[in-house]
Design a protein around this motif. Sequence first.
Motif, PDB file in Angstrom:
ATOM      1  N   ARG A  61       0.836  -1.207   0.000  1.00 28.87           N
ATOM      2  CA  ARG A  61       0.000   0.000   0.000  1.00 28.87           C
ATOM      3  C   ARG A  61       0.869   1.254   0.000  1.00 28.87           C
ATOM      4  NH1 ARG A  61      -5.402  -1.445   1.956  1.00 28.87           N
ATOM      5  NH2 ARG A  61      -5.408  -3.637   2.558  1.00 28.87           N
ATOM      6  N   LEU A  62       1.903   1.262   0.853  1.00 28.35           N
ATOM      7  CA  LEU A  62       2.798   2.421   0.896  1.00 28.35           C
ATOM      8  C   LEU A  62       3.551   2.573  -0.415  1.00 28.35           C
ATOM      9  CD1 LEU A  62       4.258   2.069   4.507  1.00 28.35           C
ATOM     10  CD2 LEU A  62       2.459   3.620   3.728  1.00 28.35           C
ATOM     11  N   ASP A  63       3.922   1.450  -1.021  1.00 31.27           N
ATOM     12  CA  ASP A  63       4.633   1.524  -2.302  1.00 31.27           C
ATOM     13  C   ASP A  63       3.745   2.118  -3.385  1.00 31.27           C
ATOM     14  OD1 ASP A  63       7.040   0.764  -3.952  1.00 31.27           O
ATOM     15  OD2 ASP A  63       5.497  -0.400  -4.997  1.00 31.27           O
ATOM     16  N   ARG A 103       3.716   5.793  -2.910  1.00 33.58           N
ATOM     17  CA  ARG A 103       4.973   6.377  -3.388  1.00 33.58           C
ATOM     18  C   ARG A 103       5.004   6.440  -4.911  1.00 33.58           C
ATOM     19  NH1 ARG A 103       9.944   7.804  -1.946  1.00 33.58           N
ATOM     20  NH2 ARG A 103       9.492   7.452   0.254  1.00 33.58           N
ATOM     21  N   ALA A 145      -4.336   8.204  -0.951  1.00 39.09           N
ATOM     22  CA  ALA A 145      -3.671   7.548   0.177  1.00 39.09           C
ATOM     23  C   ALA A 145      -4.702   7.048   1.189  1.00 39.09           C
ATOM     24  CB  ALA A 145      -2.686   8.517   0.831  1.00 39.09           C
ATOM     25  N   LEU A 187      -4.856   3.128   2.219  1.00 42.14           N
ATOM     26  CA  LEU A 187      -4.550   2.737   3.594  1.00 42.14           C
ATOM     27  C   LEU A 187      -5.762   2.139   4.307  1.00 42.14           C
ATOM     28  CD1 LEU A 187      -2.305   5.733   4.707  1.00 42.14           C
ATOM     29  CD2 LEU A 187      -1.574   3.417   4.115  1.00 42.14           C
ATOM     30  N   MET A 205       0.702   7.710   9.684  1.00 42.73           N
ATOM     31  CA  MET A 205      -0.165   7.596   8.502  1.00 42.73           C
ATOM     32  C   MET A 205      -1.311   8.602   8.585  1.00 42.73           C
ATOM     33  SD  MET A 205      -0.585   3.497   8.014  1.00 42.73           S
ATOM     34  CE  MET A 205       0.808   2.399   7.965  1.00 42.73           C
ATOM     35  N   LEU A 215       6.125  10.545   3.782  1.00 42.85           N
ATOM     36  CA  LEU A 215       5.954   9.128   3.463  1.00 42.85           C
ATOM     37  C   LEU A 215       7.199   8.336   3.842  1.00 42.85           C
ATOM     38  CD1 LEU A 215       4.242   6.904   2.182  1.00 42.85           C
ATOM     39  CD2 LEU A 215       5.183   7.553  -0.048  1.00 42.85           C
ATOM     40  N   VAL A 272       6.962   7.472   7.413  1.00 39.99           N
ATOM     41  CA  VAL A 272       6.015   6.367   7.634  1.00 39.99           C
ATOM     42  C   VAL A 272       6.681   5.038   7.300  1.00 39.99           C
ATOM     43  CG1 VAL A 272       3.825   5.365   6.899  1.00 39.99           C
ATOM     44  CG2 VAL A 272       4.014   7.831   7.232  1.00 39.99           C
ATOM     45  N   GLU A 273       7.412   4.996   6.182  1.00 44.80           N
ATOM     46  CA  GLU A 273       8.079   3.752   5.782  1.00 44.80           C
ATOM     47  C   GLU A 273       9.139   3.346   6.800  1.00 44.80           C
ATOM     48  OE1 GLU A 273       7.717   4.161   0.921  1.00 44.80           O
ATOM     49  OE2 GLU A 273       9.406   5.060   1.989  1.00 44.80           O
ATOM     50  N   THR A 307       8.432  -0.310   8.271  1.00 42.47           N
ATOM     51  CA  THR A 307       9.071  -1.350   7.481  1.00 42.47           C
ATOM     52  C   THR A 307      10.240  -1.927   8.238  1.00 42.47           C
ATOM     53  OG1 THR A 307       8.463  -0.101   5.522  1.00 42.47           O
ATOM     54  CG2 THR A 307       9.999  -1.914   5.218  1.00 42.47           C
ATOM     55  N   ARG A 321      12.452  -3.170  -0.901  1.00 37.85           N
ATOM     56  CA  ARG A 321      11.908  -2.343   0.162  1.00 37.85           C
ATOM     57  C   ARG A 321      12.989  -2.043   1.189  1.00 37.85           C
ATOM     58  NH1 ARG A 321       6.165  -5.545   1.245  1.00 37.85           N
ATOM     59  NH2 ARG A 321       5.362  -5.348  -0.884  1.00 37.85           N
TER      60      ARG A 321
END
Length: 852
Positions: free
Chosen positions: A318-320, A323, A434, A438, A473, A499, A502-503, A507, A526
Amino acid sequence: MQDSRWTTVTPAQFERERAALEHVRRLLPDTEPYRAWSNFTFTAETGHVHEVDLLVATPGGIYLVEIKSLSGRLTNSGANWLLSSDSVRTFDNPLHLADLKGKRLRSLLTAQALKDRSAVRIPFIQGAVFLSLPHLQIALTEHQLHWVFGPEPEGDAARSPLPGIWSGLLGRPPQDERRRITPEISRALPRLLAGVGIARSRRYHQVGSWQLDAAPFDVGPTWQDHLAHHAQFEHEHRRIRIYLVERNSGKAERASIERAARREMLALHGVNHPGIVRVDTMEPHEGGPALIFRHDPRAVRLDHFMAQHGDRLEIGARLDMIRQLAEAVAYAHGRRLHHRALSARSVLVVPGPRSRGEAEDEAWLRPVVQISDWQAASRLPDSVSDSGAALRVSPTSQLGAHLERSAEAYLAPELSTPAPDPVALDVFGLGTLAYLLLSGQPPAADRRELLTRLASDDGLRPSSSADSISEFMDELVQAATAPVPARRLSSVAELLEMLTLVEEELTTPSASPTEATGSVDLLEARVGDTVADWRIVRKLGTGSTSRAFLAENLRSGAQEVLKVALSDEKASRLAHEAQVLRGLHQDSRIIRLAREEPLHLPPRWVLVLEHAGEKTVARKLREDGRLTVDELETYSDYLFGAVDHLEGEGVLHRDIKPDNIAIRIRPNRTRQLVLFDFSLAAVPLEDIEAGTPPLSRPFPRHHGPPPLRRARRAVRDRGHPARDGLRGAAGVGGRRHRAPVHRRSAGAGRRGVRPGDPGRSRRVLHPGPGPGREQATRFPEGDAGRLAAGLPPGRPRGPRRLGASRRRGGVHSRRAGRRRSRAERRRRAGHAGDGARGVRPQPPGRLRRPSA
């Protein structure tokens, strides 16, 4: 029903479709006012070409029936239907399109009755859906079952849970007298339909050499998308958007639709990014202008993708996706292009690359996104040349006319205001997307609900719809969707920085250094992944040819930058960049290679570079605003020295801009500029479109031999970062109205840099050849002091003063230049007041040039 009342305009091609039509035909009585027409097309007043499966006139009304012969299990996610059998297929509730067809057909029939001076009144045409197979497993929610019918039970056949098509719809008595069909209306319908021009259902339409599928891929208010294949090369696929011009439209409406087609074509001209759809050309069509887009046949809309795969998506995927979207928009902003209407319908999703032996369903969990639907875009001219003016795409005043209504729940609240900031519009759109990615839910059901939520929560908060949303987020989405543009994130770059936080928070490494293998595709790596000798620290961004990662070298412990080619075709650009950098004598102001040759880490090619610094000039200007005089003088020395070094080496960078200049902090804590990204250095000089358009003016009206054009381009590229430092703007990608921050410097006479250099910068940035152009870039050492004192720059270094007396706003006006020339002649004749020293006396109060 006999053939006299049942009109088969086009024979059905498929067995299931023929069986469904025959089932309905056996149920209809052969009496007035029953009549039916199957498989025909009509062209609406809007220009849309619609296919109708079945139109039936009964005493209870006229019904336009969509026949769906589906097998498997049918569920829904919101308004999207999901059919699960061997695979999962997502599509819109067909009732919506059936209702739209009914309204447009009724409008045509009413107009035809008036034209024929007939007294027949055409009632409302009701849309309905017929799910013809009784064994279909139906698990639709209750509100999705309205006007949906199944087959009538026959003998021992399985009974559908839906009301029968005859008992529940066609055989019902009139529920409203206004919709009753009398024998007179029924007898008039064949004549009216013939006048409207219903025709055989055409399975293929053609645009140039492309044959269109009959069923539209997507439909908008003024356009219709079709998938197409080439007439001679079956494996070539495209998506063709036809902008539909109404048959009786006024001149203004016709011009608006034609402008929308031209706007989308020009907006995407020359744009080459994996996250943005590519347009080939625009072709004429009987319905209106048609745009031909590159297209992957597997592509689906983002809202359909989330309904089908959203439950299985990991947070990293989702984050990717966020981005990918943000990097594509940032790339567009760098070329003065703004989408202005981002929504789930304007994003296409395709599965990621498949590993050997992997099922395609798993590839869908590593999706790749592309931004589409640029008909509402604005694009500023890339230059003041004729070609730049031809590409100018101004914001439309009728933006809403070309947007689908479901997109309204994603659009910024200030969209309808005069001249909204396009950067703020796109930041808001990214925030709403987003939110969808999310939380798995759209930000609102309609625009009214969106505005209510923005007012009550001061932005959108995905934590209100999902439990697994972290605080970072929530802050990211709320900062991007603040209802007031001034309180919103000011640029996409700021959104990317948030972002990254957040990653970094969420991650974790997927493999330890001892488990490093070649199984990780570096392009999809990642944070924390280990590939060969590197551990990924973070993603730096994606350009048109490569994606950059900051990585830690596990052997040396040094941080290095990995530039990964997006495809084998783009890998040649990395090889050229490595060749250019290898041939340069080492200079600390130029980025260096960490590995001499590009590496092949299957299936990708990688260029390894040193890490020049955490911050670029563009980021510094966004965060701190205008440079101080000391910074301007120091940075100018480094920048012009770097370009002089390249000029001596015979290399042209071709893309000098604040984003490509890093600020390195040396061991003694001093700062140095480092020029990087030489991916365009090997591009032929004849390619005048290379580079970032706002900073790469090709001067098409000024001709000359290649060396002269080369010198002009080098001079021009040097001037832009200097101008941006004076104005406190990064040049591209930021909000235009953001005020720079005024700063003071202790060594600058307590005055900041004035907003622009009226003399020298004007010569540096002038598009024409002009005398002494090359010398205009040589800033004397005393210029920073003169700027700090409020004076324009002094004399340029060189054998002569190049037209300084004729510059308005420079050291002297033209009149003052003539007075000085007369004084100079008198001095030479021995009449000057201070002939011994040869210096003209200065009047009291005149500011003198500081001595060297």
